[in-house]
Write a protein that holds these residues in place. Sequence first.
Motif, PDB file in Angstrom:
ATOM      1  N   UNK A 170       0.655  -1.264   0.203  1.00 31.41           N
ATOM      2  CA  UNK A 170      -0.383   0.117   0.479  1.00 31.41           C
ATOM      3  C   UNK A 170       0.666   1.215   0.094  1.00 31.41           C
ATOM      4  N   UNK A 171       1.969   1.114   0.295  1.00 29.62           N
ATOM      5  CA  UNK A 171       2.820   2.624   0.409  1.00 29.62           C
ATOM      6  C   UNK A 171       3.417   2.543  -0.642  1.00 29.62           C
ATOM      7  N   UNK A 172       3.402   1.683  -1.551  1.00 30.18           N
ATOM      8  CA  UNK A 172       4.250   1.416  -3.286  1.00 30.18           C
ATOM      9  C   UNK A 172       2.771   2.621  -3.669  1.00 30.18           C
ATOM     10  N   UNK A 173       1.046   2.571  -3.340  1.00 27.74           N
ATOM     11  CA  UNK A 173       0.321   2.617  -4.073  1.00 27.74           C
ATOM     12  C   UNK A 173      -0.102   4.339  -3.905  1.00 27.74           C
ATOM     13  N   UNK A 174       0.289   4.824  -2.953  1.00 21.19           N
ATOM     14  CA  UNK A 174       0.455   6.178  -1.880  1.00 21.19           C
ATOM     15  C   UNK A 174       1.527   6.298  -2.499  1.00 21.19           C
ATOM     16  N   UNK A 175       3.009   6.461  -2.575  1.00 20.81           N
ATOM     17  CA  UNK A 175       4.187   6.891  -3.457  1.00 20.81           C
ATOM     18  C   UNK A 175       4.040   6.873  -4.915  1.00 20.81           C
ATOM     19  N   UNK A 176       3.252   6.363  -5.487  1.00 20.13           N
ATOM     20  CA  UNK A 176       3.104   5.565  -7.069  1.00 20.13           C
ATOM     21  C   UNK A 176       2.589   7.577  -7.167  1.00 20.13           C
ATOM     22  N   UNK A 177       1.197   7.495  -6.594  1.00 18.98           N
ATOM     23  CA  UNK A 177       0.451   8.524  -6.819  1.00 18.98           C
ATOM     24  C   UNK A 177       1.013  10.156  -6.650  1.00 18.98           C
ATOM     25  N   UNK A 178       2.045  10.163  -4.763  1.00 15.32           N
ATOM     26  CA  UNK A 178       2.538  11.536  -4.420  1.00 15.32           C
ATOM     27  C   UNK A 178       3.822  12.318  -5.876  1.00 15.32           C
ATOM     28  N   UNK A 179       4.201  10.420  -6.520  1.00 16.28           N
ATOM     29  CA  UNK A 179       5.451  10.741  -7.347  1.00 16.28           C
ATOM     30  C   UNK A 179       4.177  11.437  -8.887  1.00 16.28           C
ATOM     31  N   UNK A 180       3.460  11.258  -9.439  1.00 19.31           N
ATOM     32  CA  UNK A 180       2.624  11.712 -10.405  1.00 19.31           C
ATOM     33  C   UNK A 180       2.258  12.527 -10.584  1.00 19.31           C
ATOM     34  N   UNK A 181       1.714  13.029  -9.062  1.00 14.11           N
ATOM     35  CA  UNK A 181       0.903  14.670  -8.947  1.00 14.11           C
ATOM     36  C   UNK A 181       1.865  15.384  -8.418  1.00 14.11           C
ATOM     37  N   UNK A 182       3.969  15.358  -7.915  1.00 11.45           N
ATOM     38  CA  UNK A 182       4.840  16.022  -8.287  1.00 11.45           C
ATOM     39  C   UNK A 182       5.110  16.136  -9.634  1.00 11.45           C
ATOM     40  N   UNK A 183       5.284  15.829 -10.489  1.00 13.71           N
ATOM     41  CA  UNK A 183       5.176  14.898 -11.869  1.00 13.71           C
ATOM     42  C   UNK A 183       4.849  16.227 -12.744  1.00 13.71           C
ATOM     43  N   UNK A 184       3.596  15.577 -12.762  1.00 16.68           N
ATOM     44  CA  UNK A 184       2.850  16.580 -13.575  1.00 16.68           C
ATOM     45  C   UNK A 184       1.264  16.611 -13.254  1.00 16.68           C
ATOM     46  N   UNK A 185       0.699  17.617 -12.170  1.00 20.46           N
ATOM     47  CA  UNK A 185       0.320  18.738 -11.836  1.00 20.46           C
ATOM     48  C   UNK A 185      -1.043  18.464 -13.158  1.00 20.46           C
ATOM     49  N   UNK A 186      -0.537  19.192 -14.462  1.00 21.08           N
ATOM     50  CA  UNK A 186      -0.910  19.968 -15.414  1.00 21.08           C
ATOM     51  C   UNK A 186      -2.345  18.541 -15.504  1.00 21.08           C
ATOM     52  N   UNK A 466       9.804  -7.652 -12.105  1.00 17.07           N
ATOM     53  CA  UNK A 466       8.196  -6.112 -11.996  1.00 17.07           C
ATOM     54  C   UNK A 466       8.546  -5.102 -11.385  1.00 17.07           C
ATOM     55  N   UNK A 467       7.502  -3.832 -12.173  1.00 15.47           N
ATOM     56  CA  UNK A 467       7.657  -3.335 -11.405  1.00 15.47           C
ATOM     57  C   UNK A 467       6.125  -2.241 -11.526  1.00 15.47           C
ATOM     58  N   UNK A 468       5.637  -0.868 -11.220  1.00 15.20           N
ATOM     59  CA  UNK A 468       4.318  -0.942 -10.219  1.00 15.20           C
ATOM     60  C   UNK A 468       4.301   0.663 -11.669  1.00 15.20           C
ATOM     61  N   UNK A 469       2.750   0.860 -11.800  1.00 13.00           N
ATOM     62  CA  UNK A 469       1.636   1.776 -11.756  1.00 13.00           C
ATOM     63  C   UNK A 469       1.075   2.582 -11.056  1.00 13.00           C
ATOM     64  N   UNK A 470       0.939   4.278 -10.929  1.00  9.12           N
ATOM     65  CA  UNK A 470      -0.480   4.492 -10.672  1.00  9.12           C
ATOM     66  C   UNK A 470      -1.011   4.132 -11.138  1.00  9.12           C
ATOM     67  N   UNK A 471      -2.451   4.300 -10.322  1.00  9.46           N
ATOM     68  CA  UNK A 471      -3.496   2.932 -10.934  1.00  9.46           C
ATOM     69  C   UNK A 471      -4.567   3.923 -10.417  1.00  9.46           C
ATOM     70  N   UNK A 472      -5.002   5.079 -11.439  1.00 11.12           N
ATOM     71  CA  UNK A 472      -6.386   5.482 -11.282  1.00 11.12           C
ATOM     72  C   UNK A 472      -7.686   4.922 -11.307  1.00 11.12           C
ATOM     73  N   UNK A 473      -8.528   6.200 -10.998  1.00 17.97           N
ATOM     74  CA  UNK A 473     -10.455   5.277 -10.777  1.00 17.97           C
ATOM     75  C   UNK A 473     -10.720   6.369 -11.160  1.00 17.97           C
ATOM     76  N   UNK A 474     -11.717   6.932 -11.686  1.00 18.96           N
ATOM     77  CA  UNK A 474     -11.844   7.637 -12.605  1.00 18.96           C
ATOM     78  C   UNK A 474     -13.020   8.721 -12.114  1.00 18.96           C
ATOM     79  N   UNK A 475     -12.738   9.520 -12.354  1.00 23.08           N
ATOM     80  CA  UNK A 475     -14.957   9.896 -10.693  1.00 23.08           C
ATOM     81  C   UNK A 475     -15.254  10.024 -11.672  1.00 23.08           C
ATOM     82  N   UNK A 476     -15.697  10.061 -12.536  1.00 20.75           N
ATOM     83  CA  UNK A 476     -17.028  10.087 -13.573  1.00 20.75           C
ATOM     84  C   UNK A 476     -16.988   8.749 -15.448  1.00 20.75           C
TER      85      UNK A 476
END
Length: 476
Positions: A170-186, A466-476
């Motif tokens: 679960x820590x990798x899930x959280x860090x993956x998202x934090x990393x994506x937010x830092x690198x690609x806020x747009x 293996x590696x990991x990816x950020x996993x997105x669930x769309x709002x709608x």
Amino acid sequence: MNGETRLPFDEMMADAGDVRRAYAGYRVWFDGQAPRQLRRKSAEAESLFRSVGVTFNVYGSDDADERLIPFDIVPRILSAAEWERLTRGIEQRIRAINAFLHDIYHRQEIIRAGRIPERMIAENAAFLPQMIGVSPPGNVYTHIVGTDIIRTDEDDFYVLEDNARTPSGVSYMLQNRETMLQMFPDLFSAVRVRPVSDYPKHLRRCLAECPPEHCTGRPVIAVLTPGIHNSAYFEHAFLADQMGAELVEGQDLRVDDGRIAMRTTRGYMPVDILYRRVDDDFLDPLNFRSDSVLGVGGIMDVYRAGRVTLVNAPGTGIADDKAIYSYIPEIIRFYTGEAPLLPNVPTWRCSEPDALAHVLDNLKDLVVKEIHGSGGYGMLVGPAATRRQLATFRKQLIAQPEIYIAQPTMCLSTVPIFTRRGLAPRHIDLRPFVLVAPHRIHISPGGLTRVALKKGSLVVNSSQGGGTKDTWVLEE
């Protein structure tokens, strides 16, 4: 369902070359990015992970250095409708597993009804006689669960295995998202994605809702780690910090006046809830392995007396058993009266003569796993195995069939990874993280997507490359 018979389902690209709806917004953004900039961001992600210390150890490796888990910058995206379907199936499954665990440690009605052979429980190394008659606080056995899911087509999801003992990642899930937010806020302005950052808050709330019987006031929570040499130590420290809980080792704890107490700068302080990342065998040297230095002598006696909550409850590992896994559809029907919403992968129990004969006749086409195995160890992927590997595994199956199950080689879905030559499809799975409290179940919207970085490989475990990816669930 053999992975050799057809091309895998690609979650981003349809057969005609069109972008699937869930990825439409992301693809518009991606096509507007300069490849050189994306390559720079990919390298930056590695630096971020290294600076934070997101590492793991591989047991049995000659390389003593800690390793980074490779991170791919292309997210895995699920629509809101797909996620809703998955969560309903996961909730049904987790409720049934909790009911099953309570039953086998009490009246064993499922055995009396002939739905599961008694030997599957009585002779199972993960079944703890010390838990017979014990009801954990709130009757919750599996407070934290990681349910591994694979996809084979647009509408075909399967549960690959259940992780009800000490699920990690679960820590990798959280860090993956934090990393994506830092690198690609747009990017997160262009695509509306459900957040996962509130997981530690939900985790603490879930634990606090299961205080022991004799707890008064706000419960004190601690995380029990085997120590810095454990492969998931980063996660133990991360979660303790995020929850505002103490991180302790066995040597920091003792039984004091019938309770578990932890050493602090102000002396020993009682602990009410212990999120333990120590396996059952090592939890209590007075009740289990006498040579363990990782646990606390007498903690099981304190637990049975209702004076500490252990998360997850001892004895839950039997739900991770891959032979028991094969009975989960029947377990769901028995305890809920419903048909399973998420199917299992078809499974042959090699302890049964007819099943063993089938497995031996079709070994080159099957995946064979140890019933208590994890991390991709002790596993044979028949289509990728050499003749020598097949011959060796055949001997092992004949010698100890009861410790193996076999499954067809499933055609895992793919999602592109970013390479120097552009996007390239790779096989993936998904581990959603489930929190269980007495009156609610919380599933973080996303989870940990693991990806097989090697072309054609079906093995996604980090310990196997293996590696990991950020996993997105769309709002709608």
